[in-house]
Design an enzyme around this catalytic site. Structure first.
Site, PDB file in Angstrom:
ATOM      1  N   SER A 158      37.183   0.371  -6.267  1.00 15.56           N
ATOM      2  CA  SER A 158      37.484  -1.055  -6.090  1.00 15.56           C
ATOM      3  C   SER A 158      38.875  -1.230  -5.497  1.00 15.56           C
ATOM      4  O   SER A 158      39.095  -2.074  -4.612  1.00 15.56           O
ATOM      5  CB  SER A 158      37.408  -1.792  -7.430  1.00 15.56           C
ATOM      6  OG  SER A 158      36.081  -2.014  -7.800  1.00 15.56           O
TER       7      SER A 158
ATOM      8  N   ASN B 266      23.120   1.347 -13.111  1.00 16.08           N
ATOM      9  CA  ASN B 266      23.962   1.806 -12.005  1.00 16.08           C
ATOM     10  C   ASN B 266      24.821   2.991 -12.403  1.00 16.08           C
ATOM     11  O   ASN B 266      24.960   3.950 -11.638  1.00 16.08           O
ATOM     12  CB  ASN B 266      24.851   0.663 -11.508  1.00 16.08           C
ATOM     13  CG  ASN B 266      25.714   1.084 -10.335  1.00 16.08           C
ATOM     14  OD1 ASN B 266      25.221   1.622  -9.358  1.00 16.08           O
ATOM     15  ND2 ASN B 266      27.002   0.872 -10.442  1.00 16.08           N
TER      16      ASN B 266
ATOM     17  N   LYS C  92      39.170  -9.622 -17.221  1.00 21.11           N
ATOM     18  CA  LYS C  92      37.718  -9.579 -17.408  1.00 21.11           C
ATOM     19  C   LYS C  92      37.212 -11.003 -17.495  1.00 21.11           C
ATOM     20  O   LYS C  92      37.924 -11.910 -17.941  1.00 21.11           O
ATOM     21  CB  LYS C  92      37.327  -8.830 -18.687  1.00 21.11           C
ATOM     22  CG  LYS C  92      35.970  -8.155 -18.603  1.00 21.11           C
ATOM     23  CD  LYS C  92      36.014  -6.928 -17.702  1.00 21.11           C
ATOM     24  CE  LYS C  92      34.678  -6.198 -17.693  1.00 21.11           C
ATOM     25  NZ  LYS C  92      34.779  -4.933 -16.931  1.00 21.11           N
TER      26      LYS C  92
ATOM     27  N   LYS D 177      42.714  -7.091 -12.499  1.00 20.22           N
ATOM     28  CA  LYS D 177      41.470  -6.571 -11.922  1.00 20.22           C
ATOM     29  C   LYS D 177      40.444  -6.430 -13.020  1.00 20.22           C
ATOM     30  O   LYS D 177      40.738  -5.894 -14.085  1.00 20.22           O
ATOM     31  CB  LYS D 177      41.733  -5.185 -11.292  1.00 20.22           C
ATOM     32  CG  LYS D 177      40.544  -4.623 -10.546  1.00 20.22           C
ATOM     33  CD  LYS D 177      40.495  -5.195  -9.154  1.00 20.22           C
ATOM     34  CE  LYS D 177      39.213  -4.833  -8.422  1.00 20.22           C
ATOM     35  NZ  LYS D 177      38.050  -5.601  -8.884  1.00 20.22           N
TER      36      LYS D 177
END
Length: 426
Positions: free
Chosen positions: A359, A231, A116, A80
């Site tokens: 997520s 963000n 990544k 992930k």
């Protein structure tokens, strides 16, 4: 006295994110007395892919971009991690961020490994059409190594919901059916999760809430400095303000603003949105990003980028709590300085893990085709972040180490256990 060339070499090594990550990994592994065989496996990525991506630009010419995907570990589940677009992306940076994702997922006990991705490009100089063609071709190059059970990408620096929608659509076209669980950070209408956009900033709020209790402080008594207004930083600043904290400074890439009596964060963020800069904001004085880090405050939240706190400025920090909203904002060489100063560090692999936690929630919701209300997402995020904060603090107290080392030790311990139990296929 060292020569300038030697000093330059040390600085380059200090600010190499992979070197920082590995030095922390090595210290934690040593304290855990990690089995040498496990150490040999866990210190290196499982897979690194480098691709060259030809894209037809709006001019009609073909430009070839360099892209990466590093999959660090699969012991606890699918890999992930986000995809970043930036002109200074390097394989070392992507490699470090992939490992950080492994430890981050393990710290919050999410069943993912780390990955990544990155593309060397300047998205500010590219049209929407060029970015779409770049994203789709990059996705096609990764098609054999990503998937809901293999590797689940997400947004990162200079990528967003639209980028993830392009990745999802490209993957789905190849699969010949819609696969929402291939990415997270999608628009809610395409299978995204309520609360995902604010998750990293909200997770930061939850761990700061826990940290100030250790100093017997309440939000109205707590002065916060936030570096970054994107963000993560912008969301965290707004949520901290709404929770009653006194946010005294905030910055963007160009510089920041400071008011010792506290800023009206919604007003400051609206000013930034309209003018694209905090320059000339009337209710505060101007500060540079470097000055902002050294302001007198109770909580400092670096939410911008790597290597902001180094051996050169760590001794000038005046915060009680350092809450790392960004990935790798503090170099390994600065850790001992902060420890000697008595700064309570909420390390990045815990502090900004709200994003990967939600997520995970998004991935779960996609796979079962049932979606939760935002208040349910936020409640479950709070439960995970508070439990993980307490796990790290207990680990630190039990092993008599600082919180960053404790977070690494806890994460490595969990990954090592799963690796040992699975054994080695040969």
């Amino acid at each position: 006295m060292p020569s300038p060339m030697v000093d330059d070499a040390r600085e380059i090594k200090e600010e190499n994110p992979f070197e920082s990550m590995m030095s922390r990994f090595d210290r934690a592994a040593q304290l855990l007395d990690l089995d040498p065989d496990l150490y040999a496996v866990m210190r290196v990525p499982n897979r690194e892919l480098k691709v060259y991506i030809p894209v037809r630009m709006d001019s009609g010419r073909i430009q070839v971009f360099e892209g990466f995907r590093v999959q660090h570990n699969f012991a606890r589940g699918p890999a992930k991690g986000g995809i970043r677009y930036a002109p200074d992306v390097t394989l070392d940076e992507v490699r470090a961020l992939a490992a950080w994702m492994t430890w981050k997922c393990a710290v919050v006990n999410v069943p993912f490994g780390g990955a990544k991705g990155g593309i060397v490009c300047d998205p500010q100089q590219m049209s929407q059409g060029e970015l779409e063609r770049l994203t789709r071709r990059y996705t096609a190059e990764l098609i054999d190594i990503i998937g809901p059970e293999k590797d689940v990408p997400a947004p990162d620096m200079n990528t967003n919901e639209q980028t993830m929608a392009w990745v999802m659509d490209t993957y789905s076209m190849h699969a010949r059916h819609t696969v929402t669980a291939i990415v997270t950070g999608k628009p809610v209408e395409l299978g995204g999760s309520a609360g995902r956009r604010e998750a990293t900033g909200r997770g930061l709020l939850f761990v700061i809430n826990e940290a100030i209790k250790r100093f017997k402080m309440t939000p109205p008594q707590t002065r916060v400095v936030v570096q970054g207004a994107g963000n993560v930083g912008g969301t965290a600043a707004r949520l901290l303000y709404e929770a009653g904290y006194k946010v005294v400074a905030i910055s963007d890439i160009h510089g920041g603003i400071y008011n010792p009596n506290g800023l009206n964060i919604p007003d400051a963020l609206e000013y930034l949105r309209q003018t694209r800069s905090f320059e000339d904001y009337p209710e505060a004085e101007q500060v540079t990003n470097q000055e902002l880090l050294e302001l007198d405050c109770d909580v400092l939240a670096p939410c911008a980028t790597e290597n902001q706190i180094t051996s050169h400025n760590a001794d000038r920090l005046k915060c009680k709590v350092l809450a790392e909203g960004a990935n790798g904002p503090t170099t390994a060489a600065a850790d001992s300085i902060l420890h000697e100063k008595g700064v309570f560090v909420i390390p990045d692999i815990l502090a900004n893990a709200g994003g990967v936690t939600v997520s995970y929630f998004e991935w779960v919701q996609d796979r079962m085709g049932y979606f939760w209300r935002e208040d349910v997402v936020n409640q479950r995020l709070q439960e995970v972040m508070v439990a993980s904060f307490n796990d790290v603090c207990r680990y630190a107290e039990r092993h008599k180490v600082d919180t960053r080392t404790a977070a690494y030790m806890l994460a490595i311990d969990r990954v090592a256990y799963d690796t040992r139990m699975r054994g080695f296929y040969a």
